[in-house]
Design a protein around this motif. Structure first.
Motif, PDB file in Angstrom:
ATOM      1  N   VAL A   1       0.861  -1.182   0.000  1.00 48.84           N
ATOM      2  CA  VAL A   1       0.000   0.000   0.000  1.00 48.84           C
ATOM      3  C   VAL A   1       0.898   1.232   0.000  1.00 48.84           C
ATOM      4  O   VAL A   1       1.847   1.323   0.785  1.00 48.84           O
ATOM      5  CB  VAL A   1      -0.908  -0.003   1.253  1.00 48.84           C
ATOM      6  CG1 VAL A   1      -1.756   1.257   1.300  1.00 48.84           C
ATOM      7  CG2 VAL A   1      -1.776  -1.253   1.283  1.00 48.84           C
ATOM      8  N   GLU A   2       0.575   2.200  -0.891  1.00 53.70           N
ATOM      9  CA  GLU A   2       1.362   3.431  -0.927  1.00 53.70           C
ATOM     10  C   GLU A   2       1.020   4.281   0.290  1.00 53.70           C
ATOM     11  O   GLU A   2      -0.157   4.495   0.603  1.00 53.70           O
ATOM     12  CB  GLU A   2       1.095   4.202  -2.220  1.00 53.70           C
ATOM     13  CG  GLU A   2       2.083   5.322  -2.454  1.00 53.70           C
ATOM     14  CD  GLU A   2       1.991   5.880  -3.871  1.00 53.70           C
ATOM     15  OE1 GLU A   2       2.984   6.447  -4.333  1.00 53.70           O
ATOM     16  OE2 GLU A   2       0.921   5.743  -4.499  1.00 53.70           O
TER      17      GLU A   2
ATOM     18  N   TRP B   1       6.119   2.586  -0.411  1.00 54.22           N
ATOM     19  CA  TRP B   1       5.159   1.486  -0.319  1.00 54.22           C
ATOM     20  C   TRP B   1       5.425   0.678   0.940  1.00 54.22           C
ATOM     21  O   TRP B   1       6.566   0.405   1.278  1.00 54.22           O
ATOM     22  CB  TRP B   1       5.264   0.608  -1.553  1.00 54.22           C
ATOM     23  CG  TRP B   1       4.888   1.334  -2.805  1.00 54.22           C
ATOM     24  CD1 TRP B   1       5.684   2.146  -3.564  1.00 54.22           C
ATOM     25  CD2 TRP B   1       3.620   1.336  -3.424  1.00 54.22           C
ATOM     26  NE1 TRP B   1       4.984   2.653  -4.624  1.00 54.22           N
ATOM     27  CE2 TRP B   1       3.705   2.172  -4.576  1.00 54.22           C
ATOM     28  CE3 TRP B   1       2.403   0.718  -3.134  1.00 54.22           C
ATOM     29  CZ2 TRP B   1       2.627   2.386  -5.418  1.00 54.22           C
ATOM     30  CZ3 TRP B   1       1.329   0.933  -3.991  1.00 54.22           C
ATOM     31  CH2 TRP B   1       1.448   1.764  -5.111  1.00 54.22           C
ATOM     32  N   GLU B   2       4.331   0.280   1.618  1.00 48.44           N
ATOM     33  CA  GLU B   2       4.439  -0.431   2.894  1.00 48.44           C
ATOM     34  C   GLU B   2       3.693  -1.753   2.821  1.00 48.44           C
ATOM     35  O   GLU B   2       2.603  -1.847   2.247  1.00 48.44           O
ATOM     36  CB  GLU B   2       3.855   0.426   4.014  1.00 48.44           C
ATOM     37  CG  GLU B   2       3.985  -0.197   5.389  1.00 48.44           C
ATOM     38  CD  GLU B   2       3.534   0.741   6.501  1.00 48.44           C
ATOM     39  OE1 GLU B   2       3.778   0.421   7.667  1.00 48.44           O
ATOM     40  OE2 GLU B   2       2.936   1.800   6.186  1.00 48.44           O
ATOM     41  N   CYS B   3       4.274  -2.776   3.438  1.00 43.92           N
ATOM     42  CA  CYS B   3       3.607  -4.071   3.546  1.00 43.92           C
ATOM     43  C   CYS B   3       2.661  -4.025   4.742  1.00 43.92           C
ATOM     44  O   CYS B   3       3.106  -3.789   5.868  1.00 43.92           O
ATOM     45  CB  CYS B   3       4.619  -5.195   3.726  1.00 43.92           C
ATOM     46  SG  CYS B   3       3.835  -6.808   3.984  1.00 43.92           S
ATOM     47  N   PRO B   4       1.342  -4.249   4.527  1.00 45.17           N
ATOM     48  CA  PRO B   4       0.409  -4.200   5.645  1.00 45.17           C
ATOM     49  C   PRO B   4       0.612  -5.332   6.645  1.00 45.17           C
ATOM     50  O   PRO B   4       0.156  -5.242   7.781  1.00 45.17           O
ATOM     51  CB  PRO B   4      -0.971  -4.306   4.986  1.00 45.17           C
ATOM     52  CG  PRO B   4      -0.753  -4.628   3.574  1.00 45.17           C
ATOM     53  CD  PRO B   4       0.687  -4.459   3.247  1.00 45.17           C
TER      54      PRO B   4
ATOM     55  N   GLU C   1       9.801   3.237  -4.622  1.00 49.60           N
ATOM     56  CA  GLU C   1       9.637   3.067  -6.066  1.00 49.60           C
ATOM     57  C   GLU C   1      10.460   4.126  -6.775  1.00 49.60           C
ATOM     58  O   GLU C   1      10.303   5.317  -6.522  1.00 49.60           O
ATOM     59  CB  GLU C   1       8.163   3.203  -6.449  1.00 49.60           C
ATOM     60  CG  GLU C   1       7.912   2.960  -7.918  1.00 49.60           C
ATOM     61  CD  GLU C   1       6.443   3.035  -8.288  1.00 49.60           C
ATOM     62  OE1 GLU C   1       6.146   2.920  -9.489  1.00 49.60           O
ATOM     63  OE2 GLU C   1       5.589   3.213  -7.395  1.00 49.60           O
ATOM     64  N   ARG C   2      11.339   3.648  -7.687  1.00 47.96           N
ATOM     65  CA  ARG C   2      12.170   4.577  -8.459  1.00 47.96           C
ATOM     66  C   ARG C   2      12.244   4.089  -9.901  1.00 47.96           C
ATOM     67  O   ARG C   2      12.672   2.961 -10.149  1.00 47.96           O
ATOM     68  CB  ARG C   2      13.612   4.610  -7.903  1.00 47.96           C
ATOM     69  CG  ARG C   2      13.705   5.068  -6.464  1.00 47.96           C
ATOM     70  CD  ARG C   2      15.174   5.224  -6.041  1.00 47.96           C
ATOM     71  NE  ARG C   2      15.266   5.417  -4.612  1.00 47.96           N
ATOM     72  CZ  ARG C   2      15.848   4.559  -3.768  1.00 47.96           C
ATOM     73  NH1 ARG C   2      16.396   3.450  -4.230  1.00 47.96           N
ATOM     74  NH2 ARG C   2      15.891   4.815  -2.490  1.00 47.96           N
TER      75      ARG C   2
END
Length: 199
Positions: A170-171, A179-182, A190-191
């Motif tokens: 989720v951003e 972005w994070e892992c719930p 992100e690049r």
């Protein structure tokens, strides 16, 4: 840990099987294939000649892994998934003669560490599936998949990102490109169309 091979499985005597690996009924492992430690080869799965498979890989029932595929550690191949190896498949040559092994060049599907291929997905060689990527069930992959990408459809396209837990990332609100892992809380940046895990 002992290697377990069911009586109806066919494992060529030149294949190398790592300790703790289980090969279930009607699976076939061809000559000079190499499987690492702690793998599971499901019922009716096929591993072609010379295929290289890392440690702790799961090939679910009826998965087909054609040579010269290379699978990294921790890869998951879902039921009836197919890794192809022929860029221009034909049974016969232009003159109508049956083609044999030397009449075409096998090309590889490479699946990097931790990646997962969903049920009935197809990877059309040559293609590389990146580390910890997730290919959705039924997807047809015709181009390389970046690390951590979630791809779906025919042809497969990126619809999101996934972390090491396999959960869609989720951003973060107010932090574009973070972005994070719930599930784990792990962060990724992100690049330029790629995702990099923060250390």
């Amino acid at each position: 840990m002992a290697i377990k091979v069911r009586p109806t499985a066919q494992v060529d005597e030149t294949a190398a099987i790592g300790e703790g690996t289980t090969v279930w009924d009607l699976a076939q492992i061809r000559e000079h294939a190499r499987l690492g430690r702690g793998c599971v080869v499901g019922r009716g799965a096929y591993v072609g000649p010379g295929v290289r498979i890392g440690d702790h890989v799961k090939l679910q029932n009826h998965a087909l892994v054609y040579e010269p595929a290379v699978l990294g550690d921790g890869v998951f191949v879902g039921p009836a998934a197919v890794l192809t190896n022929d860029r221009f498949p034909r049974s016969v040559d232009p003159e109508g003669r049956l083609k044999h092994g030397g009449d075409w060049e096998a090309v590889a599907v490479e699946v990097a560490e931790g990646a997962s291929l969903g049920a009935r997905s197809v990877c059309v060689a040559p293609v590389r599936i990146g580390r910890w990527a997730l290919v959705a069930a039924g997807a047809v992959v015709i181009r390389d998949v970046p690390d951590h990408a979630l791809v779906a459809g025919v042809p497969a396209r990126r619809i999101g990102w996934v972390g090491r837990a396999g959960v869609r990332l989720v951003e973060r609100e107010g932090q574009p490109g973070v972005w994070e892992c719930p599930e784990t809380g792990a962060l990724h940046d992100e690049r330029d169309g790629r995702l990099v895990a923060r250390v």
